[in-house]
Design a protein around this motif. Sequence first.
Motif, PDB file in Angstrom:
ATOM      1  N   GLU A  14       0.343  -1.732   0.407  1.00  0.00           N
ATOM      2  CA  GLU A  14      -0.147  -0.174   0.319  1.00  0.00           C
ATOM      3  C   GLU A  14       0.865   0.974   0.266  1.00  0.00           C
ATOM      4  OE1 GLU A  14      -2.406  -0.396   3.637  1.00  0.00           O
ATOM      5  OE2 GLU A  14      -3.969  -1.135   1.900  1.00  0.00           O
ATOM      6  N   GLN A  15       2.193   1.155   0.610  1.00  0.00           N
ATOM      7  CA  GLN A  15       2.934   2.764   0.526  1.00  0.00           C
ATOM      8  C   GLN A  15       4.152   2.166  -0.569  1.00  0.00           C
ATOM      9  OE1 GLN A  15       5.462   2.657   3.680  1.00  0.00           O
ATOM     10  NE2 GLN A  15       4.221   1.418   4.915  1.00  0.00           N
ATOM     11  N   ILE A  16       3.926   1.389  -1.913  1.00  0.00           N
ATOM     12  CA  ILE A  16       4.612   1.760  -2.666  1.00  0.00           C
ATOM     13  C   ILE A  16       3.522   2.765  -3.532  1.00  0.00           C
ATOM     14  CG2 ILE A  16       4.953   1.074  -4.888  1.00  0.00           C
ATOM     15  CD1 ILE A  16       4.861  -2.389  -3.670  1.00  0.00           C
ATOM     16  N   PRO A  17       4.623   3.881  -4.509  1.00  0.00           N
ATOM     17  CA  PRO A  17       3.848   5.286  -4.472  1.00  0.00           C
ATOM     18  C   PRO A  17       3.117   4.848  -6.553  1.00  0.00           C
ATOM     19  CG  PRO A  17       6.205   6.095  -4.173  1.00  0.00           C
ATOM     20  CD  PRO A  17       5.591   4.709  -4.118  1.00  0.00           C
ATOM     21  N   PRO A  18       2.584   5.501  -6.800  1.00  0.00           N
ATOM     22  CA  PRO A  18       2.006   5.277  -8.300  1.00  0.00           C
ATOM     23  C   PRO A  18       3.402   5.224  -9.510  1.00  0.00           C
ATOM     24  CG  PRO A  18       0.563   6.648  -6.876  1.00  0.00           C
ATOM     25  CD  PRO A  18       1.518   6.685  -6.245  1.00  0.00           C
ATOM     26  N   GLY A  19       3.393   4.244 -10.243  1.00  0.00           N
ATOM     27  CA  GLY A  19       4.263   4.612 -11.107  1.00  0.00           C
ATOM     28  C   GLY A  19       5.301   3.384 -10.697  1.00  0.00           C
ATOM     29  N   LYS A  20       5.838   3.474  -9.454  1.00  0.00           N
ATOM     30  CA  LYS A  20       6.743   2.485  -9.132  1.00  0.00           C
ATOM     31  C   LYS A  20       6.459   1.160  -8.189  1.00  0.00           C
ATOM     32  CE  LYS A  20       9.730   6.424  -8.906  1.00  0.00           C
ATOM     33  NZ  LYS A  20      10.688   5.987  -9.600  1.00  0.00           N
ATOM     34  N   VAL A  21       7.359   0.339  -8.535  1.00  0.00           N
ATOM     35  CA  VAL A  21       7.403  -1.685  -8.788  1.00  0.00           C
ATOM     36  C   VAL A  21       8.384  -1.476  -7.254  1.00  0.00           C
ATOM     37  CG1 VAL A  21       6.037  -1.688 -10.396  1.00  0.00           C
ATOM     38  CG2 VAL A  21       8.987  -2.131 -10.198  1.00  0.00           C
ATOM     39  N   LEU A  22       7.560  -3.267  -6.647  1.00  0.00           N
ATOM     40  CA  LEU A  22       9.092  -2.954  -5.517  1.00  0.00           C
ATOM     41  C   LEU A  22       8.697  -5.265  -6.738  1.00  0.00           C
ATOM     42  CD1 LEU A  22       8.407  -2.354  -2.161  1.00  0.00           C
ATOM     43  CD2 LEU A  22      10.329  -2.491  -3.725  1.00  0.00           C
ATOM     44  N   SER A  23       9.475  -5.551  -6.522  1.00  0.00           N
ATOM     45  CA  SER A  23       9.556  -7.320  -6.910  1.00  0.00           C
ATOM     46  C   SER A  23       8.952  -7.999  -5.446  1.00  0.00           C
ATOM     47  CB  SER A  23      10.474  -8.050  -7.056  1.00  0.00           C
ATOM     48  OG  SER A  23      11.893  -8.051  -6.314  1.00  0.00           O
ATOM     49  N   TYR A  24       8.857  -9.386  -5.891  1.00  0.00           N
ATOM     50  CA  TYR A  24       8.364 -10.636  -4.600  1.00  0.00           C
ATOM     51  C   TYR A  24       9.369 -10.553  -3.718  1.00  0.00           C
ATOM     52  CZ  TYR A  24       4.246 -11.118  -7.464  1.00  0.00           C
ATOM     53  OH  TYR A  24       3.521 -11.102  -8.924  1.00  0.00           O
ATOM     54  N   GLY A  25      10.489 -11.313  -4.237  1.00  0.00           N
ATOM     55  CA  GLY A  25      11.695 -10.356  -3.210  1.00  0.00           C
ATOM     56  C   GLY A  25      12.634  -9.617  -2.379  1.00  0.00           C
ATOM     57  N   ILE A  26      12.239  -8.003  -3.145  1.00  0.00           N
ATOM     58  CA  ILE A  26      12.873  -7.157  -2.352  1.00  0.00           C
ATOM     59  C   ILE A  26      11.629  -6.935  -1.234  1.00  0.00           C
ATOM     60  CG2 ILE A  26      12.392  -5.012  -2.578  1.00  0.00           C
ATOM     61  CD1 ILE A  26      14.281  -4.789  -5.722  1.00  0.00           C
ATOM     62  N   ILE A  27      10.323  -7.233  -1.071  1.00  0.00           N
ATOM     63  CA  ILE A  27       9.416  -7.067  -0.367  1.00  0.00           C
ATOM     64  C   ILE A  27      10.164  -8.300   0.827  1.00  0.00           C
ATOM     65  CG2 ILE A  27       7.339  -7.560   0.635  1.00  0.00           C
ATOM     66  CD1 ILE A  27       6.082  -6.590  -2.408  1.00  0.00           C
ATOM     67  N   VAL A  42       1.051 -14.410  -0.281  1.00  0.00           N
ATOM     68  CA  VAL A  42      -0.046 -13.225  -0.075  1.00  0.00           C
ATOM     69  C   VAL A  42      -0.795 -12.726  -0.850  1.00  0.00           C
ATOM     70  CG1 VAL A  42      -0.015 -11.646   1.619  1.00  0.00           C
ATOM     71  CG2 VAL A  42       1.774 -13.223   2.162  1.00  0.00           C
ATOM     72  N   MET A  43      -0.224 -12.195  -1.869  1.00  0.00           N
ATOM     73  CA  MET A  43      -0.649 -11.111  -2.759  1.00  0.00           C
ATOM     74  C   MET A  43      -1.624 -12.026  -3.613  1.00  0.00           C
ATOM     75  SD  MET A  43       0.901  -8.358  -2.529  1.00  0.00           S
ATOM     76  CE  MET A  43      -0.281  -7.718  -4.019  1.00  0.00           C
ATOM     77  N   ALA A  44      -1.453 -13.375  -3.748  1.00  0.00           N
ATOM     78  CA  ALA A  44      -2.754 -13.924  -4.715  1.00  0.00           C
ATOM     79  C   ALA A  44      -3.597 -14.279  -3.998  1.00  0.00           C
ATOM     80  CB  ALA A  44      -1.940 -15.814  -4.957  1.00  0.00           C
ATOM     81  N   LEU A  45      -3.624 -14.253  -2.714  1.00  0.00           N
ATOM     82  CA  LEU A  45      -4.863 -15.155  -2.180  1.00  0.00           C
ATOM     83  C   LEU A  45      -5.427 -13.815  -1.035  1.00  0.00           C
ATOM     84  CD1 LEU A  45      -3.004 -17.947   0.146  1.00  0.00           C
ATOM     85  CD2 LEU A  45      -5.011 -18.300  -1.845  1.00  0.00           C
ATOM     86  N   GLU A  46      -4.643 -12.632  -0.963  1.00  0.00           N
ATOM     87  CA  GLU A  46      -5.205 -11.349  -0.176  1.00  0.00           C
ATOM     88  C   GLU A  46      -4.753  -9.685  -0.555  1.00  0.00           C
ATOM     89  OE1 GLU A  46      -4.241 -11.662   3.813  1.00  0.00           O
ATOM     90  OE2 GLU A  46      -3.698 -14.085   3.860  1.00  0.00           O
ATOM     91  N   GLY A  47      -3.749  -9.883  -1.535  1.00  0.00           N
ATOM     92  CA  GLY A  47      -3.741  -8.744  -2.380  1.00  0.00           C
ATOM     93  C   GLY A  47      -4.533  -7.975  -3.318  1.00  0.00           C
ATOM     94  N   GLY A  48      -5.862  -8.245  -3.478  1.00  0.00           N
ATOM     95  CA  GLY A  48      -6.839  -7.953  -4.080  1.00  0.00           C
ATOM     96  C   GLY A  48      -7.374  -6.672  -4.135  1.00  0.00           C
ATOM     97  N   LEU A  62       6.405  -9.780 -16.232  1.00  0.00           N
ATOM     98  CA  LEU A  62       4.449  -9.652 -14.862  1.00  0.00           C
ATOM     99  C   LEU A  62       4.136 -10.905 -15.071  1.00  0.00           C
ATOM    100  CD1 LEU A  62       2.689  -7.414 -17.170  1.00  0.00           C
ATOM    101  CD2 LEU A  62       3.950  -6.900 -15.260  1.00  0.00           C
ATOM    102  N   PRO A  63       3.618 -11.401 -13.677  1.00  0.00           N
ATOM    103  CA  PRO A  63       3.061 -12.805 -13.479  1.00  0.00           C
ATOM    104  C   PRO A  63       1.523 -12.936 -15.024  1.00  0.00           C
ATOM    105  CG  PRO A  63       3.759 -12.023 -11.517  1.00  0.00           C
ATOM    106  CD  PRO A  63       3.907 -10.511 -12.189  1.00  0.00           C
ATOM    107  N   PRO A  64       1.687 -14.560 -15.060  1.00  0.00           N
ATOM    108  CA  PRO A  64       0.484 -14.413 -15.874  1.00  0.00           C
ATOM    109  C   PRO A  64      -0.858 -13.148 -15.949  1.00  0.00           C
ATOM    110  CG  PRO A  64       2.224 -16.469 -15.859  1.00  0.00           C
ATOM    111  CD  PRO A  64       2.379 -15.200 -14.901  1.00  0.00           C
ATOM    112  N   SER A  65      -0.923 -13.562 -14.004  1.00  0.00           N
ATOM    113  CA  SER A  65      -2.297 -13.575 -13.689  1.00  0.00           C
ATOM    114  C   SER A  65      -2.472 -11.909 -13.585  1.00  0.00           C
ATOM    115  CB  SER A  65      -1.785 -14.018 -11.450  1.00  0.00           C
ATOM    116  OG  SER A  65      -1.122 -13.503 -11.137  1.00  0.00           O
TER     117      SER A  65
END
Length: 99
Positions: A14-27, A42-48, A62-65
Motif C-alpha cells: 500500500e505504500q508503493i507510490p504510483p508509477g513505482k514497483v517492488l519485486s516479490y523478493g525485495i518485499i 500473500v498477494m495471490a490470496l489477499e492482494g486484491g 509480469l506474472p501471467p495472472s
Amino acid sequence: MKDDFADRVLDLVEQIPPGKVLSYGIIAEILEEGGPRQVGRVMALEGGAVAWWRVVRADGSLPPSHGVGAQEHYAIEDTPMRNNGSAVDMKRALWRFDD
C-alpha cells in the motif's frame, strides 16, 4: 484471517507510490521474513484490495495472472516500461524504499 506476515506485506504494498514497483523478493528482504514465493502467495490470496500491479518479478516481467489489468494501471500511472511494453523497466520504476 490474515497473519502478521500477510498484514506486513499488504501494508508495504500500500505504500508503493504510483508509477513505482517492488519485486516479490525485495518485499521479503525489506520485511526480513519469507521469500518471493511467500510474498507471492500473500498477494495471490489477499492482494486484491491493494495495488497488486505494483509487485512484479525481479526482472520486471509480469506474472501471467496480471494480464491486461496491470497494463492499464501502468499506463494510467506512467510506470516506466521496457521498449516492448511487456515488462516494467526495473532500473527506472523500482521504488527505493528508504528514499
